[in-house]
Design an enzyme around this catalytic site. Structure first.
Site, short mmCIF file in Angstrom:
data_model
loop_
_atom_site.label_atom_id
_atom_site.label_comp_id
_atom_site.label_asym_id
_atom_site.label_seq_id
_atom_site.Cartn_x
_atom_site.Cartn_y
_atom_site.Cartn_z
N VAL A 12 -29.07 79.51 -5.07
CA VAL A 12 -30.33 79.96 -4.48
C VAL A 12 -31.45 79.99 -5.51
CG1 VAL A 12 -31.49 81.97 -3.45
CG2 VAL A 12 -29.25 81.26 -2.62
N GLU A 159 -26.26 75.22 1.57
CA GLU A 159 -25.80 74.32 0.51
C GLU A 159 -25.58 72.95 1.13
OE1 GLU A 159 -22.44 76.05 -1.53
OE2 GLU A 159 -23.55 77.88 -1.87
N LYS A 255 -18.64 73.01 15.85
CA LYS A 255 -17.49 72.18 15.47
C LYS A 255 -16.31 73.06 15.12
CE LYS A 255 -16.94 68.20 13.78
NZ LYS A 255 -16.43 67.12 13.63
N CYS A 264 -20.89 82.60 1.67
CA CYS A 264 -21.68 83.57 2.45
C CYS A 264 -20.95 84.15 3.65
CB CYS A 264 -22.98 82.91 2.91
SG CYS A 264 -24.10 82.58 1.53
N LYS A 324 -17.51 72.74 2.67
CA LYS A 324 -18.14 71.79 3.60
C LYS A 324 -18.60 70.59 2.78
CE LYS A 324 -22.82 73.68 3.51
NZ LYS A 324 -23.94 74.13 4.28
#
Ligand code: NAD
Length: 445
Positions: A12, A159, A255, A264, A324
């Site tokens: 961040v 992200e 999904k 998070c 991810k």
């Protein structure tokens, strides 16, 4: 042009600092990690984030972006100071504020002039007050008075698309409690004036948790339906398509997968559970999200294990580790818990991830049964099956026919339903998706 300090140069803080420098401000990014600061001064980005390297290079070249590990040097001349510090879970699931409060104290021990202090970290209601108290106490110790205000400006970047998210925000939330603070914050975010939402500080602090909880609920719902589909012979991809076309529902975060992870959602849902308990509100919904998320991860392991009648001595290729695609972040990634379970059950793993392999090596450094591979093809070579955990785009371009020839047996467990169009099936793979029959090839649109 303003003089800005950003405390905490992580995902961040670095994106915020480099983007503000790109907008024309003078920015100093500060971090206690001296190694990270040294690397950044040389233009080396400590983590993978698309577009960030160019942004940092541009900032360094323009002379508007600087990196510091000394608070006194970083705060010189600053009139705005962002706090972008970790807020991990404590042992009892509360949000651990010690990084934020210790940075606030450190800031107060060095600040020299009037300042707006802007909290970007995800924190419980009341934190801005705690930050203000910590700063006042330090200033009192110094025997001086410096005017300051604390503002809540929770971060919503994702992200993998963080640079774009800063440049094209959907909303910028400002929790303020004075006209002066609102005016100064509006000046800072002037290029995005139409995206600004102003609220009181408590609502801003809670809104960030609400956003993450909403996303976690959607994923949990879809993961539950995915399990139900497997039991009842229905297809989660058909259900997702139908839901996504309903404007009341929208198509994002539908999904199904093998559990959500990341830096998070899990910790923020845990914190919400603790926040509810402290406030006397029923925390049931958040407890259930966490339970279902864990059960989903266990169920995927059991599915693989049952397929082989135990995975002992099986060699499995793990494709993708990050929580991810387009990030190297391994924090609470479901892949790590799956790998742990498979290793404990005696499997040998050949793992590959395009961005997070070095971090994974550090995570699993004492493991003998794990090989770190330089490509997805190397990982699959000689394996009994591929287990896909992160849907990196590059996996879509593989030739499964030639890949299958390198494997011991042609099996693919697709934890993200990346190949619902049937490419592995056509190449003769035994294909095991989630939440739909194995031989279904329909890709809905
Ligand atoms: P991070 O761990 O990547 O970065 C935090 C940085 O702060 C680290 O580099 C650490 O060395 C530094 N630090 C710790 N203590 C310090 C101190 N006293 N002084 C200076 N630097 C210090 O964390 P992050 O992912 O950037 O998250 C920061 C906050 O933003 C968290 O509250 C998180 O929940 C929230 N957030 C994160 C994301 C995300 O996608 N990562 C998105 C939205 C909100």
């Amino acid at each position: 042009m303003n003089q800005i300090t950003v405390i905490g140069t992580g995902y961040v803080g670095l994106v915020t600092g480099a983007s503000l420098a790109d907008l024309g401000h003078q920015v100093v990014c500060l971090d206690v990690d001296t190694d990270k600061i040294q690397k950044l001064r040389e233009g080396t980005i400590p983590f993978f984030e698309p577009g960030l390297e160019e942004l940092v290079d541009g900032g360094l070249e323009s002379g508007r972006l600087h990196f510091e590990s000394s608070y006194s040097a970083a705060l010189k001349g600053a009139s705005y100071c962002f706090l972008a510090l970790p807020t991990p879970s404590s042992d009892d699931d509360h949000c651990d504020l010690h990084f934020v409060l210790s940075a606030a104290r450190h800031l107060a021990s060095e600040m020299q002039q009037e300042m707006i202090i802007i909290n970007k970290s995800t924190v419980p209601v009341g934190t801005a007050k705690l930050v203000a108290e910590a700063i006042s106490e330090e200033l009192e110790k110094r025997g001086i008075t410096i005017p300051f205000e604390v503002v809540s400006n929770p971060e919503f970047l994702r992200e993998g698309s963080a640079v774009r998210d800063f440049k094209e925000p959907k909303r910028i939330l400002l929790g303020v409690e004075s006209e002066n603070a609102e005016k100064k914050m509006r000046e800072l975010y002037a290029p995005f004036s139409d995206k600004i939402v102003v609220s009181d500080i408590a609502s801003a602090e809670l809104a960030k948790y609400a956003a993450n909880a909403m996303l976690a609920i959607r994923l949990t719902m879809m993961n539950t339906f995915s399990g139900l589909c497997e039991k009842l012979g229905a297809d989660i991809e058909a259900i997702r398509t139908v839901l996504g076309k309903d404007p009341r529902i929208g198509s994002q975060y539908l999904k199904a997968g093998v559990g959500f992870g990341g830096s998070c959602l899990p910790k923020d849902v845990r914190a919400l559970k603790a926040i509810c308990l402290d406030a006397g509100q029923n925390p049931g919904i958040f407890e259930e999200i966490l339970k279902v998320n864990e059960e989903g991860q266990i169920a995927f392991f059991e599915k693989i294990s049952e397929f082989f009648d135990g995975v002992e001595s099986r060699t499995l290729a793990i494709w993708g580790l990050s929580f991810k695609p387009d990030t190297d972040d391994l924090r609470e990634a479901p892949s790590l818990t799956l790998c742990r379970r498979l290793l404990d059950a005696g499997a040998r793993l050949r793992v590959f991830d395009p961005a997070s392999l070095e971090k994974a090596k550090a995570f699993f450094k004492k493991e003998d049964l794990i090989d770190f591979c330089d490509s997805e093809i190397e990982a699959a070579t000689g394996s009994d099956a591929i287990v896909l955990m992160t849907e990196w785009k590059r996996f879509s371009y593989l030739d499964f026919a030639s890949l299958g020839a390198l494997m011991h047996s042609k099996i693919l467990f697709d934890g993200r339903n990346q190949f619902i169009n049937g490419a592995p099936l056509e190449a003769g793979f035994e294909y095991v998706p989630i939440g739909r029959p194995s031989k279904r090839q329909v890709a809905y649109s």
